[in-house]
Write a protein that holds these residues in place. Structure first.
Motif, PDB file in Angstrom:
ATOM      1  N   GLY A 185       0.774  -1.232   0.000  1.00 51.15           N
ATOM      2  CA  GLY A 185       0.000   0.000   0.000  1.00 51.15           C
ATOM      3  C   GLY A 185       0.807   1.285   0.000  1.00 51.15           C
ATOM      4  N   CYS A 186       2.126   1.205  -0.122  1.00 52.84           N
ATOM      5  CA  CYS A 186       2.971   2.405  -0.063  1.00 52.84           C
ATOM      6  C   CYS A 186       3.125   3.013  -1.460  1.00 52.84           C
ATOM      7  CB  CYS A 186       4.322   2.055   0.542  1.00 52.84           C
ATOM      8  SG  CYS A 186       4.219   1.447   2.234  1.00 52.84           S
ATOM      9  N   VAL A 187       2.023   3.500  -1.973  1.00 53.66           N
ATOM     10  CA  VAL A 187       1.991   3.974  -3.357  1.00 53.66           C
ATOM     11  C   VAL A 187       2.768   5.272  -3.537  1.00 53.66           C
ATOM     12  CG1 VAL A 187       0.476   4.666  -5.253  1.00 53.66           C
ATOM     13  CG2 VAL A 187      -0.190   2.783  -3.760  1.00 53.66           C
ATOM     14  N   ASP A 188       2.819   6.128  -2.524  1.00 56.36           N
ATOM     15  CA  ASP A 188       3.575   7.376  -2.660  1.00 56.36           C
ATOM     16  C   ASP A 188       5.063   7.103  -2.857  1.00 56.36           C
ATOM     17  OD1 ASP A 188       1.309   8.920  -2.470  1.00 56.36           O
ATOM     18  OD2 ASP A 188       1.518   9.286  -0.319  1.00 56.36           O
ATOM     19  N   ALA A 189       5.591   6.104  -2.154  1.00 55.13           N
ATOM     20  CA  ALA A 189       6.995   5.730  -2.353  1.00 55.13           C
ATOM     21  C   ALA A 189       7.212   5.206  -3.769  1.00 55.13           C
ATOM     22  CB  ALA A 189       7.409   4.691  -1.317  1.00 55.13           C
ATOM     23  N   LEU A 190       6.227   4.468  -4.289  1.00 49.40           N
ATOM     24  CA  LEU A 190       6.334   3.970  -5.658  1.00 49.40           C
ATOM     25  C   LEU A 190       6.333   5.116  -6.657  1.00 49.40           C
ATOM     26  CD1 LEU A 190       6.405   1.604  -7.660  1.00 49.40           C
ATOM     27  CD2 LEU A 190       3.898   1.644  -7.638  1.00 49.40           C
ATOM     28  N   ARG A 191       5.444   6.091  -6.476  1.00 48.58           N
ATOM     29  CA  ARG A 191       5.414   7.251  -7.379  1.00 48.58           C
ATOM     30  C   ARG A 191       6.799   7.906  -7.440  1.00 48.58           C
ATOM     31  NH1 ARG A 191      -0.339   9.063  -7.375  1.00 48.58           N
ATOM     32  NH2 ARG A 191      -1.298   8.457  -5.407  1.00 48.58           N
ATOM     33  N   TYR A 192       7.389   8.086  -6.269  1.00 57.59           N
ATOM     34  CA  TYR A 192       8.701   8.739  -6.183  1.00 57.59           C
ATOM     35  C   TYR A 192       9.758   7.943  -6.944  1.00 57.59           C
ATOM     36  CZ  TYR A 192      12.908  10.739  -4.074  1.00 57.59           C
ATOM     37  OH  TYR A 192      14.132  11.341  -3.882  1.00 57.59           O
ATOM     38  N   LEU A 193       9.777   6.628  -6.738  1.00 56.40           N
ATOM     39  CA  LEU A 193      10.793   5.810  -7.382  1.00 56.40           C
ATOM     40  C   LEU A 193      10.608   5.746  -8.891  1.00 56.40           C
ATOM     41  CD1 LEU A 193      11.150   2.875  -4.823  1.00 56.40           C
ATOM     42  CD2 LEU A 193      12.734   4.767  -5.218  1.00 56.40           C
ATOM     43  N   LEU A 194       9.365   5.717  -9.341  1.00 54.59           N
ATOM     44  CA  LEU A 194       9.127   5.705 -10.782  1.00 54.59           C
ATOM     45  C   LEU A 194       9.639   6.999 -11.423  1.00 54.59           C
ATOM     46  CD1 LEU A 194       5.574   4.087 -11.012  1.00 54.59           C
ATOM     47  CD2 LEU A 194       7.788   3.029 -11.532  1.00 54.59           C
ATOM     48  N   ARG A 195       9.496   8.098 -10.718  1.00 51.09           N
ATOM     49  CA  ARG A 195      10.076   9.349 -11.223  1.00 51.09           C
ATOM     50  C   ARG A 195      11.601   9.287 -11.189  1.00 51.09           C
ATOM     51  NH1 ARG A 195       9.238  14.916  -7.961  1.00 51.09           N
ATOM     52  NH2 ARG A 195      10.526  13.739  -6.503  1.00 51.09           N
ATOM     53  N   SER A 196      12.156   8.727 -10.138  1.00 52.19           N
ATOM     54  CA  SER A 196      13.610   8.657  -9.981  1.00 52.19           C
ATOM     55  C   SER A 196      14.268   7.860 -11.096  1.00 52.19           C
ATOM     56  CB  SER A 196      13.975   8.034  -8.631  1.00 52.19           C
ATOM     57  OG  SER A 196      13.503   8.820  -7.564  1.00 52.19           O
ATOM     58  N   ILE A 197      13.593   6.810 -11.544  1.00 51.36           N
ATOM     59  CA  ILE A 197      14.186   5.969 -12.592  1.00 51.36           C
ATOM     60  C   ILE A 197      13.756   6.402 -13.992  1.00 51.36           C
ATOM     61  CG2 ILE A 197      14.372   3.999 -11.044  1.00 51.36           C
ATOM     62  CD1 ILE A 197      11.908   2.782 -12.330  1.00 51.36           C
ATOM     63  N   ALA A 198      13.002   7.521 -14.061  1.00 52.10           N
ATOM     64  CA  ALA A 198      12.485   8.015 -15.347  1.00 52.10           C
ATOM     65  C   ALA A 198      11.750   6.899 -16.082  1.00 52.10           C
ATOM     66  CB  ALA A 198      13.616   8.593 -16.199  1.00 52.10           C
ATOM     67  N   PHE A 199      10.840   6.254 -15.364  1.00 52.77           N
ATOM     68  CA  PHE A 199      10.095   5.115 -15.908  1.00 52.77           C
ATOM     69  C   PHE A 199       9.266   5.543 -17.111  1.00 52.77           C
ATOM     70  CE2 PHE A 199       6.518   2.138 -16.044  1.00 52.77           C
ATOM     71  CZ  PHE A 199       7.182   0.920 -15.957  1.00 52.77           C
ATOM     72  N   SER A 215      11.946   5.870   1.623  1.00 54.07           N
ATOM     73  CA  SER A 215      10.881   5.674   2.607  1.00 54.07           C
ATOM     74  C   SER A 215       9.666   6.493   2.187  1.00 54.07           C
ATOM     75  CB  SER A 215      11.347   6.106   3.998  1.00 54.07           C
ATOM     76  OG  SER A 215      11.467   7.519   4.064  1.00 54.07           O
ATOM     77  N   THR A 216       8.512   6.125   2.700  1.00 55.24           N
ATOM     78  CA  THR A 216       7.296   6.873   2.385  1.00 55.24           C
ATOM     79  C   THR A 216       7.419   8.314   2.867  1.00 55.24           C
ATOM     80  OG1 THR A 216       5.881   4.911   2.405  1.00 55.24           O
ATOM     81  CG2 THR A 216       4.817   7.026   2.821  1.00 55.24           C
ATOM     82  N   ASP A 217       7.985   8.525   4.059  1.00 58.33           N
ATOM     83  CA  ASP A 217       8.141   9.887   4.584  1.00 58.33           C
ATOM     84  C   ASP A 217       9.047  10.725   3.699  1.00 58.33           C
ATOM     85  OD1 ASP A 217       6.456   9.349   6.691  1.00 58.33           O
ATOM     86  OD2 ASP A 217       8.063   9.012   8.157  1.00 58.33           O
ATOM     87  N   GLU A 218      10.153  10.149   3.256  1.00 57.80           N
ATOM     88  CA  GLU A 218      11.070  10.870   2.368  1.00 57.80           C
ATOM     89  C   GLU A 218      10.384  11.208   1.046  1.00 57.80           C
ATOM     90  OE1 GLU A 218      15.345   8.858   3.706  1.00 57.80           O
ATOM     91  OE2 GLU A 218      14.087   7.896   2.182  1.00 57.80           O
ATOM     92  N   ALA A 219       9.622  10.267   0.520  1.00 59.77           N
ATOM     93  CA  ALA A 219       8.941  10.486  -0.747  1.00 59.77           C
ATOM     94  C   ALA A 219       7.919  11.615  -0.632  1.00 59.77           C
ATOM     95  CB  ALA A 219       8.263   9.191  -1.199  1.00 59.77           C
ATOM     96  N   ARG A 220       7.151  11.585   0.446  1.00 57.73           N
ATOM     97  CA  ARG A 220       6.120  12.613   0.628  1.00 57.73           C
ATOM     98  C   ARG A 220       6.742  13.984   0.870  1.00 57.73           C
ATOM     99  NH1 ARG A 220       1.976   9.000   4.359  1.00 57.73           N
ATOM    100  NH2 ARG A 220       1.013   7.898   2.603  1.00 57.73           N
ATOM    101  N   ALA A 221       7.853  14.016   1.569  1.00 59.31           N
ATOM    102  CA  ALA A 221       8.527  15.294   1.828  1.00 59.31           C
ATOM    103  C   ALA A 221       8.985  15.937   0.519  1.00 59.31           C
ATOM    104  CB  ALA A 221       9.716  15.090   2.752  1.00 59.31           C
ATOM    105  N   ASP A 222       9.170  15.117  -0.496  1.00 57.66           N
ATOM    106  CA  ASP A 222       9.594  15.615  -1.800  1.00 57.66           C
ATOM    107  C   ASP A 222       8.435  15.718  -2.782  1.00 57.66           C
ATOM    108  OD1 ASP A 222      11.557  16.648  -3.468  1.00 57.66           O
ATOM    109  OD2 ASP A 222      12.140  14.691  -4.255  1.00 57.66           O
TER     110      ASP A 222
END
Length: 245
Positions: free
Chosen positions: A28-42, A230-237
């Protein structure tokens, strides 16, 4: 604690047009997934994201995570938490037991909605195989003892199915790595680890995304790169405002 998978093993050709990635237990940690998909330029038009399962439970956005199943670039295997959801929907398991392992997000869901989710999950394979030869890699949820040939055969016994969904022996040091002879690099989740851990051919990438000290991890098998947040790191960004592809 079993529900039948329509396809136990699904094979995918190598991705000649783009890149392949594997993500650890999402929970359920979808915000962390959003962040990582941006990070890898998916790139959803060329890239593929494989999942080791456990999309739901424990994190905040289990229902949103289930919508990923409809994305043409997303390829999950069945995890033990999805298997449990199916068991509850089919009346073979008690809701209270599921709530105890993180299913409280569904406490107010009517049976009809739960059955709709189960219908999405039942067809998921237990194993995905990508490519062939030296470039091949496998994706499954928990662990497997055997060779590629045995993995490809499907028609697993109840004991093997239990290992694929619930096993922890290898990750905890209680399994014999020699039993993996002839197994290609295999990405697994299920057992939370503080950092990616490889035991023989199997690579455990569940870095505890749902916990306060954990992170969600994505790996790129061909080049052995990895990203974690982490989810917190992703949301902070600002990840909560990012669209999913």
């Amino acid at each position: 604690m079993t529900s039948a998978s329509v396809n136990t093993v699904e094979h995918h050709p190598a991705n000649e047009a783009g890149r392949d990635f594997v993500v650890g237990d999402l929970h359920g940690c979808v915000d962390a997934l959003r962040y990582l998909l941006r990070s890898i330029a998916f790139d959803p038009a060329r890239d593929r994201l494989f999942s080791v399962g456990d999309l739901v439970d424990r994190g905040e956005h289990s229902e949103l995570a289930l919508t990923l199943i409809g994305k043409p670039w997303f390829y999950p295997v069945l995890g033990n938490h999805e298997d449990t959801l199916c068991g509850v929907a089919e009346g073979r398991m008690r809701r209270q037991w599921w709530y105890g392992i993180g299913g409280t997000w569904a406490m107010d869901l009517p049976d009809e909605r739960l059955q709709q989710y189960a219908a999405l999950l039942r067809p998921l394979p237990l194993v995905r195989v990508v490519g062939s030869g030296k470039e091949r890699f496998n994706i499954l949820h928990a662990e497997f003892f055997g060779s590629d040939l045995e993995l490809d055969a499907g028609n697993y016994s109840a004991e093997t199915r239990q290992q694929l969904l619930w096993g922890r022996d290898l990750a905890l040091g209680n399994g014999d790595p020699a039993l993996q002879r002839g197994l290609s690099l295999t990405y697994c989740g299920h057992t939370p680890v503080s950092d990616i851990k490889q035991v023989g051919s199997q690579v455990f990438i569940d870095t505890g995304a749902f916990s306060s000290s954990g992170k969600l991890t994505i790996v790129e098998p061909k080049v052995l790169r990895r990203w974690s947040v982490s989810t917190d790191e992703a949301r902070a960004d600002g990840a909560a405002a990012l669209p999913l592809p």
